[in-house]
Design a protein around this motif. Sequence first.
Motif, PDB file in Angstrom:
ATOM      1  N   TRP A 135       1.367  -1.158  -0.207  1.00  0.00           N
ATOM      2  CA  TRP A 135       0.033  -0.067  -0.091  1.00  0.00           C
ATOM      3  C   TRP A 135       0.846   1.182  -0.001  1.00  0.00           C
ATOM      4  O   TRP A 135       0.645   2.635  -0.352  1.00  0.00           O
ATOM      5  N   ILE A 136       2.100   1.486   0.659  1.00  0.00           N
ATOM      6  CA  ILE A 136       3.016   2.487   1.021  1.00  0.00           C
ATOM      7  C   ILE A 136       3.975   1.999  -0.883  1.00  0.00           C
ATOM      8  O   ILE A 136       3.356   3.386  -1.302  1.00  0.00           O
ATOM      9  N   HIS A 137       3.770   1.650  -1.292  1.00  0.00           N
ATOM     10  CA  HIS A 137       5.103   1.302  -2.688  1.00  0.00           C
ATOM     11  C   HIS A 137       3.857   2.001  -3.586  1.00  0.00           C
ATOM     12  O   HIS A 137       4.046   2.769  -4.564  1.00  0.00           O
ATOM     13  N   GLN A 138       2.649   1.104  -3.470  1.00  0.00           N
ATOM     14  CA  GLN A 138       1.125   1.655  -4.737  1.00  0.00           C
ATOM     15  C   GLN A 138       0.882   3.471  -4.432  1.00  0.00           C
ATOM     16  O   GLN A 138       0.044   3.964  -5.134  1.00  0.00           O
ATOM     17  N   GLY A 139       1.122   3.650  -2.998  1.00  0.00           N
ATOM     18  CA  GLY A 139       0.979   5.931  -2.804  1.00  0.00           C
ATOM     19  C   GLY A 139      -0.498   5.307  -1.960  1.00  0.00           C
ATOM     20  O   GLY A 139      -1.413   6.378  -1.880  1.00  0.00           O
ATOM     21  N   LYS A 140      -0.787   4.236  -1.423  1.00  0.00           N
ATOM     22  CA  LYS A 140      -2.753   4.009  -1.178  1.00  0.00           C
ATOM     23  C   LYS A 140      -2.359   4.921   0.700  1.00  0.00           C
ATOM     24  O   LYS A 140      -3.311   5.528   0.647  1.00  0.00           O
ATOM     25  N   LEU A 141      -1.250   4.344   0.886  1.00  0.00           N
ATOM     26  CA  LEU A 141      -0.808   5.017   2.692  1.00  0.00           C
ATOM     27  C   LEU A 141       0.781   5.691   2.959  1.00  0.00           C
ATOM     28  O   LEU A 141       1.509   5.393   2.440  1.00  0.00           O
ATOM     29  N   LYS A 142       0.495   6.708   3.722  1.00  0.00           N
ATOM     30  CA  LYS A 142       1.184   7.447   3.235  1.00  0.00           C
ATOM     31  C   LYS A 142       2.054   7.108   4.739  1.00  0.00           C
ATOM     32  O   LYS A 142       0.841   6.213   5.662  1.00  0.00           O
ATOM     33  N   SER A 143       3.384   7.745   5.287  1.00  0.00           N
ATOM     34  CA  SER A 143       4.106   6.438   6.212  1.00  0.00           C
ATOM     35  C   SER A 143       5.605   8.019   6.234  1.00  0.00           C
ATOM     36  O   SER A 143       5.098   8.578   4.881  1.00  0.00           O
ATOM     37  N   LEU A 144       6.094   7.528   7.459  1.00  0.00           N
ATOM     38  CA  LEU A 144       6.892   8.182   7.824  1.00  0.00           C
ATOM     39  C   LEU A 144       8.128   7.073   8.378  1.00  0.00           C
ATOM     40  O   LEU A 144       8.457   6.697   9.123  1.00  0.00           O
ATOM     41  N   LYS A 145       9.119   7.831   7.439  1.00  0.00           N
ATOM     42  CA  LYS A 145       9.871   6.388   7.906  1.00  0.00           C
ATOM     43  C   LYS A 145      11.205   7.497   8.884  1.00  0.00           C
ATOM     44  O   LYS A 145      11.962   8.704   9.092  1.00  0.00           O
ATOM     45  N   ILE A 146      11.275   6.968  10.085  1.00  0.00           N
ATOM     46  CA  ILE A 146      12.655   7.489  10.794  1.00  0.00           C
ATOM     47  C   ILE A 146      13.432   6.072  11.617  1.00  0.00           C
ATOM     48  O   ILE A 146      12.950   5.626  11.743  1.00  0.00           O
ATOM     49  N   GLU A 147      14.384   6.621  11.331  1.00  0.00           N
ATOM     50  CA  GLU A 147      15.726   5.765  11.122  1.00  0.00           C
ATOM     51  C   GLU A 147      15.634   4.996   9.862  1.00  0.00           C
ATOM     52  O   GLU A 147      15.246   4.625   9.231  1.00  0.00           O
ATOM     53  N   SER A 148      15.176   3.530  10.913  1.00  0.00           N
ATOM     54  CA  SER A 148      14.784   2.466  10.108  1.00  0.00           C
ATOM     55  C   SER A 148      12.858   1.756  10.567  1.00  0.00           C
ATOM     56  O   SER A 148      12.871   0.585  10.416  1.00  0.00           O
ATOM     57  N   ARG A 149      12.681   2.729  11.107  1.00  0.00           N
ATOM     58  CA  ARG A 149      11.247   2.254  11.299  1.00  0.00           C
ATOM     59  C   ARG A 149      10.084   3.005  10.914  1.00  0.00           C
ATOM     60  O   ARG A 149      10.667   4.409  10.646  1.00  0.00           O
ATOM     61  N   ARG A 150       9.155   2.362  10.659  1.00  0.00           N
ATOM     62  CA  ARG A 150       8.299   3.298   9.543  1.00  0.00           C
ATOM     63  C   ARG A 150       6.908   3.521  10.665  1.00  0.00           C
ATOM     64  O   ARG A 150       5.937   2.910  11.426  1.00  0.00           O
ATOM     65  N   PHE A 151       6.157   4.984  11.273  1.00  0.00           N
ATOM     66  CA  PHE A 151       4.868   4.875  11.117  1.00  0.00           C
ATOM     67  C   PHE A 151       4.134   5.489  10.158  1.00  0.00           C
ATOM     68  O   PHE A 151       4.088   6.234   9.399  1.00  0.00           O
ATOM     69  N   PHE A 152       2.540   5.243  11.617  1.00  0.00           N
ATOM     70  CA  PHE A 152       1.681   6.063  10.533  1.00  0.00           C
ATOM     71  C   PHE A 152       1.406   7.048  11.016  1.00  0.00           C
ATOM     72  O   PHE A 152       0.594   6.646  12.413  1.00  0.00           O
ATOM     73  N   LEU A 153       0.607   8.210  10.570  1.00  0.00           N
ATOM     74  CA  LEU A 153      -0.450   9.650  11.440  1.00  0.00           C
ATOM     75  C   LEU A 153      -1.507   8.918  11.215  1.00  0.00           C
ATOM     76  O   LEU A 153      -2.672   8.151   9.967  1.00  0.00           O
ATOM     77  N   THR A 154      -2.415   8.641  12.002  1.00  0.00           N
ATOM     78  CA  THR A 154      -4.192   8.377  12.235  1.00  0.00           C
ATOM     79  C   THR A 154      -4.521   9.036  11.469  1.00  0.00           C
ATOM     80  O   THR A 154      -5.833   8.785  11.025  1.00  0.00           O
ATOM     81  N   SER A 155      -4.636   9.928  11.015  1.00  0.00           N
ATOM     82  CA  SER A 155      -5.480  11.236  10.304  1.00  0.00           C
ATOM     83  C   SER A 155      -5.293  11.197   9.053  1.00  0.00           C
ATOM     84  O   SER A 155      -5.942  10.204   7.341  1.00  0.00           O
ATOM     85  N   ASP A 156      -3.924  10.280   8.794  1.00  0.00           N
ATOM     86  CA  ASP A 156      -3.749   9.327   6.826  1.00  0.00           C
ATOM     87  C   ASP A 156      -4.788   8.142   7.227  1.00  0.00           C
ATOM     88  O   ASP A 156      -5.011   7.514   5.884  1.00  0.00           O
ATOM     89  N   ILE A 157      -4.891   7.343   8.208  1.00  0.00           N
ATOM     90  CA  ILE A 157      -5.488   6.836   8.061  1.00  0.00           C
ATOM     91  C   ILE A 157      -6.387   5.819   7.884  1.00  0.00           C
ATOM     92  O   ILE A 157      -7.471   5.940   7.359  1.00  0.00           O
ATOM     93  N   GLU A 158      -7.395   7.394   8.903  1.00  0.00           N
ATOM     94  CA  GLU A 158      -8.516   7.725   8.501  1.00  0.00           C
ATOM     95  C   GLU A 158      -9.153   8.365   7.521  1.00  0.00           C
ATOM     96  O   GLU A 158      -9.913   8.619   6.380  1.00  0.00           O
ATOM     97  N   GLU A 159      -8.398   8.880   6.315  1.00  0.00           N
ATOM     98  CA  GLU A 159      -8.412   9.547   4.909  1.00  0.00           C
ATOM     99  C   GLU A 159      -8.691   8.316   4.957  1.00  0.00           C
ATOM    100  O   GLU A 159      -9.193   8.037   3.305  1.00  0.00           O
ATOM    101  N   LEU A 160      -7.662   7.173   4.374  1.00  0.00           N
ATOM    102  CA  LEU A 160      -7.648   6.384   3.781  1.00  0.00           C
ATOM    103  C   LEU A 160      -8.866   5.238   3.926  1.00  0.00           C
ATOM    104  O   LEU A 160      -9.710   5.341   3.027  1.00  0.00           O
ATOM    105  N   ILE A 161      -9.430   4.837   5.235  1.00  0.00           N
ATOM    106  CA  ILE A 161     -10.672   4.110   5.108  1.00  0.00           C
ATOM    107  C   ILE A 161     -12.402   5.457   4.344  1.00  0.00           C
ATOM    108  O   ILE A 161     -12.189   5.128   4.094  1.00  0.00           O
TER     109      ILE A 161
END
Length: 100
Positions: free
Chosen positions: A65-91
């Motif tokens: 989903w990230i690679h397809q552009g369906k879901l936005k994420s933040l990469k901090i060092e080696s970890r990925r995080f997702f904002l709840t607002s982006d998740i709500e927008e996807l839903i």
Amino acid sequence: MQASQILIPIDTDAFWQHMRNIIEEALDKKTQGFIQPASINPKQMLKVKEVCELFQVSKPTVYDWIHQGKLKSLKIESRRFFLTSDIEELIAKNRLQTNS
């Protein structure tokens, strides 16, 4: 710091103010679209595992989903995080598509 002469017909203070404005404009253009860290509450961020549990999908699906552009994420060092607002927008976006 030793004062140095500038050989242009402009007041020194006006010159430095103009330089500050140029630098601020350049920084604004570079940082446009970036989220300011102070504006992010850690409670608003989800880990990959939490997103998997929320949608009941596997990690590879979330990364697809990230690679397809369906879901936005933040990469901090080696970890990925997702904002709840982006998740709500996807839903909400998918809810609109299924209702149409």
